[in-house]
Design a protein around this motif. Structure first.
Motif, mmCIF file in Angstrom:
data_model
loop_
_atom_site.group_PDB
_atom_site.id
_atom_site.type_symbol
_atom_site.label_atom_id
_atom_site.label_comp_id
_atom_site.label_asym_id
_atom_site.label_seq_id
_atom_site.Cartn_x
_atom_site.Cartn_y
_atom_site.Cartn_z
ATOM 1 N N ASP A 121 57.150 -30.271 5.274
ATOM 2 C CA ASP A 121 56.457 -29.367 4.256
ATOM 3 C C ASP A 121 55.780 -29.807 3.455
ATOM 4 O OD1 ASP A 121 58.547 -27.475 5.736
ATOM 5 O OD2 ASP A 121 60.084 -27.615 4.049
ATOM 6 N N ARG A 122 55.440 -31.297 3.408
ATOM 7 C CA ARG A 122 54.767 -31.796 2.501
ATOM 8 C C ARG A 122 55.159 -31.683 0.853
ATOM 9 N NH1 ARG A 122 52.492 -35.375 5.393
ATOM 10 N NH2 ARG A 122 51.045 -34.767 6.893
ATOM 11 N N ARG A 123 56.332 -32.013 0.565
ATOM 12 C CA ARG A 123 56.738 -31.651 -0.650
ATOM 13 C C ARG A 123 57.512 -33.061 -1.127
ATOM 14 N NH1 ARG A 123 57.884 -27.158 -2.870
ATOM 15 N NH2 ARG A 123 57.911 -25.131 -1.716
ATOM 16 N N GLN A 124 57.264 -33.276 -2.380
ATOM 17 C CA GLN A 124 57.790 -34.575 -3.162
ATOM 18 C C GLN A 124 59.310 -34.477 -2.893
ATOM 19 O OE1 GLN A 124 56.065 -34.262 -6.916
ATOM 20 N NE2 GLN A 124 54.018 -34.525 -6.567
ATOM 21 N N ILE A 125 60.034 -35.819 -3.095
ATOM 22 C CA ILE A 125 61.366 -35.932 -3.128
ATOM 23 C C ILE A 125 61.654 -36.792 -4.308
ATOM 24 C CG2 ILE A 125 61.880 -35.072 -0.808
ATOM 25 C CD1 ILE A 125 61.960 -38.029 -0.101
ATOM 26 N N SER A 126 62.893 -36.705 -5.060
ATOM 27 C CA SER A 126 63.035 -37.682 -5.885
ATOM 28 C C SER A 126 64.696 -38.330 -5.350
ATOM 29 C CB SER A 126 63.377 -37.494 -7.042
ATOM 30 O OG SER A 126 64.144 -36.249 -7.304
ATOM 31 N N PHE A 127 64.948 -39.410 -5.569
ATOM 32 C CA PHE A 127 66.274 -39.905 -5.029
ATOM 33 C C PHE A 127 66.501 -41.321 -6.008
ATOM 34 C CE2 PHE A 127 62.702 -41.343 -2.352
ATOM 35 C CZ PHE A 127 62.930 -42.595 -2.400
ATOM 36 N N ASP A 128 67.701 -41.702 -5.779
ATOM 37 C CA ASP A 128 68.200 -42.931 -6.606
ATOM 38 C C ASP A 128 68.100 -44.224 -5.405
ATOM 39 O OD1 ASP A 128 68.797 -41.885 -8.886
ATOM 40 O OD2 ASP A 128 70.914 -41.150 -8.280
ATOM 41 N N SER A 156 71.460 -41.546 -3.364
ATOM 42 C CA SER A 156 71.761 -40.153 -3.643
ATOM 43 C C SER A 156 70.952 -39.299 -2.322
ATOM 44 C CB SER A 156 71.358 -39.606 -4.979
ATOM 45 O OG SER A 156 69.966 -39.657 -5.237
ATOM 46 N N LEU A 157 71.320 -37.994 -2.293
ATOM 47 C CA LEU A 157 70.635 -37.035 -1.547
ATOM 48 C C LEU A 157 69.391 -36.761 -2.050
ATOM 49 C CD1 LEU A 157 71.241 -35.635 1.132
ATOM 50 C CD2 LEU A 157 71.857 -33.706 -0.180
ATOM 51 N N PRO A 158 68.258 -36.982 -1.316
ATOM 52 C CA PRO A 158 66.892 -36.626 -2.197
ATOM 53 C C PRO A 158 66.850 -35.149 -2.568
ATOM 54 C CG PRO A 158 66.711 -38.189 0.055
ATOM 55 C CD PRO A 158 67.944 -37.701 0.020
ATOM 56 N N SER A 159 66.192 -35.198 -3.654
ATOM 57 C CA SER A 159 65.805 -33.808 -3.945
ATOM 58 C C SER A 159 64.514 -33.235 -3.775
ATOM 59 C CB SER A 159 66.311 -33.445 -5.408
ATOM 60 O OG SER A 159 67.571 -33.845 -5.852
ATOM 61 N N GLU A 160 64.188 -32.044 -3.249
ATOM 62 C CA GLU A 160 62.748 -31.431 -2.998
ATOM 63 C C GLU A 160 62.191 -31.015 -4.410
ATOM 64 O OE1 GLU A 160 62.308 -28.826 0.132
ATOM 65 O OE2 GLU A 160 62.524 -30.286 1.680
ATOM 66 N N ARG A 161 60.873 -31.584 -4.358
ATOM 67 C CA ARG A 161 60.301 -30.990 -5.672
ATOM 68 C C ARG A 161 58.866 -30.366 -5.223
ATOM 69 N NH1 ARG A 161 61.390 -34.213 -10.061
ATOM 70 N NH2 ARG A 161 63.578 -34.900 -10.066
ATOM 71 N N LYS A 162 57.847 -30.344 -5.882
ATOM 72 C CA LYS A 162 56.776 -29.487 -5.662
ATOM 73 C C LYS A 162 55.867 -30.002 -4.449
ATOM 74 C CE LYS A 162 53.633 -31.834 -8.816
ATOM 75 N NZ LYS A 162 52.774 -31.660 -10.090
ATOM 76 N N LYS A 163 54.984 -29.031 -3.887
ATOM 77 C CA LYS A 163 54.292 -29.455 -2.621
ATOM 78 C C LYS A 163 53.186 -30.498 -3.367
ATOM 79 C CE LYS A 163 53.443 -26.429 0.515
ATOM 80 N NZ LYS A 163 54.311 -26.985 1.598
ATOM 81 N N TYR A 164 52.629 -31.335 -2.169
ATOM 82 C CA TYR A 164 51.677 -32.173 -2.493
ATOM 83 C C TYR A 164 50.480 -32.101 -1.579
ATOM 84 C CZ TYR A 164 53.812 -35.179 0.968
ATOM 85 O OH TYR A 164 54.106 -35.777 2.334
ATOM 86 N N THR A 165 49.436 -32.365 -1.962
ATOM 87 C CA THR A 165 48.389 -32.669 -1.077
ATOM 88 C C THR A 165 48.156 -33.828 -0.214
ATOM 89 O OG1 THR A 165 46.942 -31.119 -2.532
ATOM 90 C CG2 THR A 165 45.602 -32.320 -0.751
ATOM 91 N N PRO A 166 48.189 -34.062 0.998
ATOM 92 C CA PRO A 166 48.336 -35.192 1.764
ATOM 93 C C PRO A 166 46.946 -36.282 1.119
ATOM 94 C CG PRO A 166 48.694 -33.533 3.131
ATOM 95 C CD PRO A 166 48.275 -32.872 1.779
ATOM 96 N N ARG A 167 47.217 -37.400 0.979
ATOM 97 C CA ARG A 167 46.258 -38.531 0.697
ATOM 98 C C ARG A 167 46.122 -39.356 1.985
ATOM 99 N NH1 ARG A 167 47.201 -40.356 -4.286
ATOM 100 N NH2 ARG A 167 48.894 -38.849 -4.514
ATOM 101 N N PRO A 168 44.981 -40.191 2.266
ATOM 102 C CA PRO A 168 44.714 -40.842 3.469
ATOM 103 C C PRO A 168 45.930 -42.036 3.610
ATOM 104 C CG PRO A 168 42.731 -40.621 2.213
ATOM 105 C CD PRO A 168 44.020 -39.933 1.280
#
Length: 330
Positions: free
Chosen positions: A151-158, A205-217
């Motif tokens: 889905d091209r979404r950022q994730i955060s995790f410990d 921790s279980l990753p949490s989805e954040r906002k979508k991102y634009t793919p970079r090279p």
């Protein structure tokens, strides 16, 4: 009735091997009319198979994903491949998958055609998997990360580093790489503004989805090779390069790809590159390979090898310090 059921199974098998079929192509392949194909499609839908239809000249039928997992039709080679995969995955590093694979394998073995049972028994007896001692991975973590990649979404995790320190990371996930013993995530670290490779078993921790991102090279075209270099060389103090006096195939048979990268240096030599935090470890590792080798880099490793050779000769009683040597009789 038997003929109709056989035709439905044939239609289902065709839908599983190609992404999309046109009505005329299915009718021609099955030797029936397009009207019969449409009726059989409706019967499969009533049985729970989600079959999508797109109108127009370029339209056709496509087997989609449904709320429940329907039965799959496998040919002989596919059935053997799935059975062997289930048999070996029980020793893999993904937590909780072993028991599920045993249950699935029991179901598959029960319905294997009699002609395939001897071949599967032979292959199963010939293949032995050594259980991995690597940290196990929560399959739900892999699922969440895979979905975020798709889905091209950022994730955060410990994340727990090798020194035991834990920190919250916010990344753009791009690819999961399975090395056989461990899973790695290739991602862009937003705080450090650089590419990073994360061990999946260190996600605390279980990753949490954040906002979508634009793919970079991507950092490399071959992300598997990128991960291999990251885990064998980049994080370490010393980048050791040696030339082994043996063909690439012979060296590759004894050197794990997680510990070093290998490249042919002619027909009878191999260049080995590997990262280490100290020089004693690569000296012991290379000596244990029981192959002649030449140190190319770094210079500190060459000096360490000379000192080590001197100590070993002394330990064997074959070195005498020139300053303390007794004068030899003339």
């Amino acid at each position: 009735m038997i003929q109709t059921s056989a035709r439905l199974l044939q239609l289902l098998s065709l839908l599983q091997v190609r992404r999309e079929w046109t009505g005329p192509a299915l009718a021609d392949r099955m030797g029936v009319t397009e009207r019969t194909v449409r009726r059989d499609i409706d019967k499969l839908r009533n049985l729970g198979y989600p079959i999508h239809a797109s109108p127009g000249v370029a339209g056709g039928y496509q087997l989609g994903a449904g709320a429940q997992l329907p039965p799959l039709l496998l040919d002989d080679n596919e059935a053997l491949a799935v059975a062997l995969g289930l048999n070996s995955v029980a020793a893999g590093p993904v937590a909780g998958i072993g028991e599920a694979s045993v249950r699935a394998l029991a179901k598959l073995e029960q319905v294997l055609p009699s002609r395939l049972r001897p071949k599967f028994a032979m292959l199963k007896a010939a293949v032995t998997t050594i259980p991995s001692n690597a940290g196990t991975v929560d399959p739900q973590q892999l699922t969440v990360v895979s979905a975020a990649i798709s889905d091209r979404r950022q994730i955060s995790f410990d994340y727990v580093k090798s020194d035991g320190e834990s920190a919250r990371r916010l990344v753009e996930p791009y690819r999961l790489v399975d090395t056989g013993r461990r899973w790695y995530l290739v991602a862009w670290d937003l705080e450090r503004e650089d590419w990073r490779t994360f061990r999946a078993d260190r996600l605390a921790s279980l990753p949490s989805e954040r906002k979508k991102y634009t793919p970079r090279p991507l950092p490399a075209e071959d992300l598997a090779a990128y991960v291999q270099q990251s885990i064998t060389r980049s994080p370490y103090r010393f980048d050791v390069v040696v030339r082994l006096r043996a063909p690439l195939a012979e060296v590759a048979a004894v050197v794990n790809s997680q510990y070093a990268t290998l490249s042919a240096d002619g027909a009878m030599a191999t260049i080995l590159r590997s990262g280490w935090d100290n020089l004693a470890a690569p000296a012991a590792y290379l000596a244990a390979l029981d192959m002649d080798f030449e140190i190319l880099e770094p210079g500190e490793f060459k000096s360490y090898a000379l000192e080590l050779a001197h100590r070993l000769k002394g330990a064997a009683g074959t070195v005498t310090d020139a300053a303390d040597a007794e004068p030899q009789p003339q």
